[in-house]
Design a protein around this motif. Sequence first.
Motif, PDB file in Angstrom:
ATOM      1  N   ILE A 306      46.436  41.809  82.877  1.00 54.16           N
ATOM      2  CA  ILE A 306      47.077  40.531  82.521  1.00 54.16           C
ATOM      3  C   ILE A 306      46.574  40.051  81.165  1.00 54.16           C
ATOM      4  N   ILE A 307      45.266  40.150  80.943  1.00 54.77           N
ATOM      5  CA  ILE A 307      44.692  39.739  79.663  1.00 54.77           C
ATOM      6  C   ILE A 307      45.293  40.551  78.523  1.00 54.77           C
ATOM      7  N   GLU A 308      45.438  41.839  78.727  1.00 55.71           N
ATOM      8  CA  GLU A 308      46.037  42.672  77.686  1.00 55.71           C
ATOM      9  C   GLU A 308      47.486  42.253  77.434  1.00 55.71           C
ATOM     10  N   GLY A 309      48.210  41.896  78.489  1.00 53.15           N
ATOM     11  CA  GLY A 309      49.576  41.416  78.303  1.00 53.15           C
ATOM     12  C   GLY A 309      49.617  40.132  77.492  1.00 53.15           C
ATOM     13  N   VAL A 310      48.684  39.222  77.783  1.00 52.02           N
ATOM     14  CA  VAL A 310      48.606  37.969  77.025  1.00 52.02           C
ATOM     15  C   VAL A 310      48.290  38.249  75.566  1.00 52.02           C
ATOM     16  N   ARG A 311      47.304  39.109  75.337  1.00 51.12           N
ATOM     17  CA  ARG A 311      46.929  39.435  73.959  1.00 51.12           C
ATOM     18  C   ARG A 311      48.105  40.043  73.195  1.00 51.12           C
ATOM     19  N   ARG A 312      48.851  40.921  73.850  1.00 51.26           N
ATOM     20  CA  ARG A 312      49.991  41.554  73.207  1.00 51.26           C
ATOM     21  C   ARG A 312      51.068  40.522  72.869  1.00 51.26           C
ATOM     22  N   ARG A 313      51.366  39.596  73.815  1.00 48.77           N
ATOM     23  CA  ARG A 313      52.410  38.589  73.561  1.00 48.77           C
ATOM     24  C   ARG A 313      52.020  37.673  72.413  1.00 48.77           C
ATOM     25  N   VAL A 314      50.728  37.291  72.354  1.00 46.87           N
ATOM     26  CA  VAL A 314      50.302  36.390  71.288  1.00 46.87           C
ATOM     27  C   VAL A 314      50.252  37.118  69.950  1.00 46.87           C
ATOM     28  N   LEU A 315      49.856  38.376  69.958  1.00 46.78           N
ATOM     29  CA  LEU A 315      49.899  39.157  68.723  1.00 46.78           C
ATOM     30  C   LEU A 315      51.329  39.265  68.205  1.00 46.78           C
ATOM     31  N   ASP A 316      52.279  39.437  69.142  1.00 50.09           N
ATOM     32  CA  ASP A 316      53.676  39.574  68.747  1.00 50.09           C
ATOM     33  C   ASP A 316      54.286  38.238  68.332  1.00 50.09           C
ATOM     34  N   LEU A 317      53.871  37.148  69.009  1.00 53.57           N
ATOM     35  CA  LEU A 317      54.440  35.820  68.742  1.00 53.57           C
ATOM     36  C   LEU A 317      53.379  34.762  69.023  1.00 53.57           C
ATOM     37  N   PRO A 318      52.684  34.252  68.011  1.00 53.77           N
ATOM     38  CA  PRO A 318      51.561  33.330  68.206  1.00 53.77           C
ATOM     39  C   PRO A 318      51.903  32.062  68.992  1.00 53.77           C
ATOM     40  N   ASP A 319      53.169  31.630  69.011  1.00 52.68           N
ATOM     41  CA  ASP A 319      53.534  30.414  69.744  1.00 52.68           C
ATOM     42  C   ASP A 319      53.335  30.554  71.247  1.00 52.68           C
ATOM     43  N   ASN A 320      53.151  31.771  71.747  1.00 47.92           N
ATOM     44  CA  ASN A 320      52.919  31.964  73.176  1.00 47.92           C
ATOM     45  C   ASN A 320      51.489  31.608  73.594  1.00 47.92           C
ATOM     46  N   ALA A 321      50.600  31.364  72.636  1.00 53.33           N
ATOM     47  CA  ALA A 321      49.214  31.034  72.962  1.00 53.33           C
ATOM     48  C   ALA A 321      49.152  29.718  73.729  1.00 53.33           C
ATOM     49  N   SER A 322      48.325  29.655  74.780  1.00 57.24           N
ATOM     50  CA  SER A 322      48.183  28.432  75.563  1.00 57.24           C
ATOM     51  C   SER A 322      47.121  27.545  74.942  1.00 57.24           C
ATOM     52  N   LEU A 323      46.985  26.331  75.515  1.00 59.02           N
ATOM     53  CA  LEU A 323      45.971  25.399  75.034  1.00 59.02           C
ATOM     54  C   LEU A 323      44.565  25.954  75.236  1.00 59.02           C
ATOM     55  N   GLY A 324      44.411  26.861  76.200  1.00 63.64           N
ATOM     56  CA  GLY A 324      43.102  27.427  76.483  1.00 63.64           C
ATOM     57  C   GLY A 324      42.677  28.508  75.521  1.00 63.64           C
ATOM     58  N   GLY A 325      43.547  28.854  74.566  1.00 59.85           N
ATOM     59  CA  GLY A 325      43.203  29.877  73.602  1.00 59.85           C
ATOM     60  C   GLY A 325      43.628  31.263  74.061  1.00 59.85           C
ATOM     61  N   VAL A 326      43.225  32.258  73.306  1.00 59.42           N
ATOM     62  CA  VAL A 326      43.645  33.640  73.535  1.00 59.42           C
ATOM     63  C   VAL A 326      42.456  34.453  74.041  1.00 59.42           C
ATOM     64  N   PRO A 327      42.633  35.247  75.116  1.00 56.31           N
ATOM     65  CA  PRO A 327      41.527  36.092  75.592  1.00 56.31           C
ATOM     66  C   PRO A 327      41.063  37.036  74.496  1.00 56.31           C
ATOM     67  N   THR A 328      39.782  37.317  74.487  1.00 54.46           N
ATOM     68  CA  THR A 328      39.185  38.138  73.438  1.00 54.46           C
ATOM     69  C   THR A 328      39.062  39.596  73.869  1.00 54.46           C
ATOM     70  N   GLU A 329      38.861  40.463  72.879  1.00 53.03           N
ATOM     71  CA  GLU A 329      38.596  41.869  73.160  1.00 53.03           C
ATOM     72  C   GLU A 329      37.296  42.015  73.948  1.00 53.03           C
ATOM     73  N   GLU A 330      36.324  41.158  73.660  1.00 49.93           N
ATOM     74  CA  GLU A 330      35.066  41.174  74.401  1.00 49.93           C
ATOM     75  C   GLU A 330      35.313  40.945  75.895  1.00 49.93           C
ATOM     76  N   MET A 331      36.257  40.064  76.222  1.00 50.67           N
ATOM     77  CA  MET A 331      36.568  39.798  77.617  1.00 50.67           C
ATOM     78  C   MET A 331      37.133  41.037  78.298  1.00 50.67           C
ATOM     79  N   VAL A 332      37.973  41.791  77.588  1.00 47.00           N
ATOM     80  CA  VAL A 332      38.513  43.030  78.132  1.00 47.00           C
ATOM     81  C   VAL A 332      37.378  43.982  78.492  1.00 47.00           C
ATOM     82  N   HIS A 333      36.419  44.161  77.582  1.00 46.07           N
ATOM     83  CA  HIS A 333      35.300  45.074  77.835  1.00 46.07           C
ATOM     84  C   HIS A 333      34.400  44.548  78.958  1.00 46.07           C
ATOM     85  N   MET A 334      34.142  43.250  78.964  1.00 44.73           N
ATOM     86  CA  MET A 334      33.271  42.663  79.970  1.00 44.73           C
ATOM     87  C   MET A 334      33.840  42.860  81.376  1.00 44.73           C
TER      88      MET A 334
END
Length: 351
Positions: A306-334
Amino acid sequence: MTGAQPRTPKGLEVGLEAVAGWIREAGDDVAAPLAAQRIGNGQSNLTYLLTDVEGRRWVLRRPPLGHLLQSAHDVAREFRIMSALQGTGVPVPRVLGLWEPEGVAHMIMGFLDGYVVDSVEKGEAAPPELRGAIGPSIARTLARIHAVDLEESGLVALASHKPYAERQLARWAKQLAASRTTESADLDRVTEILAASLPAQSDLTLVHGDLHLANAICDPGTGEVVGALDWELSTLGDPLADLGTLLAYWPESDDGLRPWGVFGASSLPGFATRAQIVEAYAEASGRDVSDAGFWHVLGVWKIVAIIEGVRRRVLDLPDNASLGGVPTEEMVHMLSGRALSLAREYGLPKA
């Protein structure tokens, strides 16, 4: 400026006059003009609080902007499920209707007031008795969802009746491949372990798919769930999948995870442990929970997808970012590392 019309928030696109018309069409009184604001930390479907000039409130949901993966963000399907659950005893908001301007589904539902632990700060503000009550209440709510009669509710044809573990692994592996932004050997290994550990299906029930702290509106006095939100991932499948998802979103203080948004709240003193949640679910449902470990690992793996899907959508279209911000690559690894550690703790794959 006096008399100015409220501005339609970014992402909503449809005019607020039209939205007010939909509410009237559904039979509710509404005093225009409406005001709308983006709410929630959700990174998937866009959610807006609607308020009229007399203070009446509703909630509108629509898919995110831009290109969507097939079968994802299906608001019309979410509307179907929530409509079917009206009057079943499952706590869901009142559903007004579904409108599809230009082919984009918009669902409007009634506003439910209550306490939502959608930040660590909200968890810290909760008194000890409320902290301890919420987790078991969510577990009991899952048991109520899993007790829904599929024939009587009209949901028996909602999804495939084939073994759910295989379906979930195939679906999310496909989603992950389509949206991958981060290379992770741990994530690849967990995928292999899950494929080698598929359990036999214990039962076929309605599955919420995403019930956790941030998707549960609770009574601020008792902690009882008064509203289960975000049904877009709901399907038919193994009920233990929902228990695994709840465990995946329920970190504890000794897990060794750095805080990761809203879900760190459960690691605060006073919140139930995962073991207590499993016990509450087993008692309320009467089910064997011996395969919960597999579903816990799958739940964490799905969070990474799900995080990767969010990251991909925001990379493709920044307006999809929520108020909580965008998950980080560090979160994916963690979380990939967390899933692998859990798989080892549970002895997966089992010989």
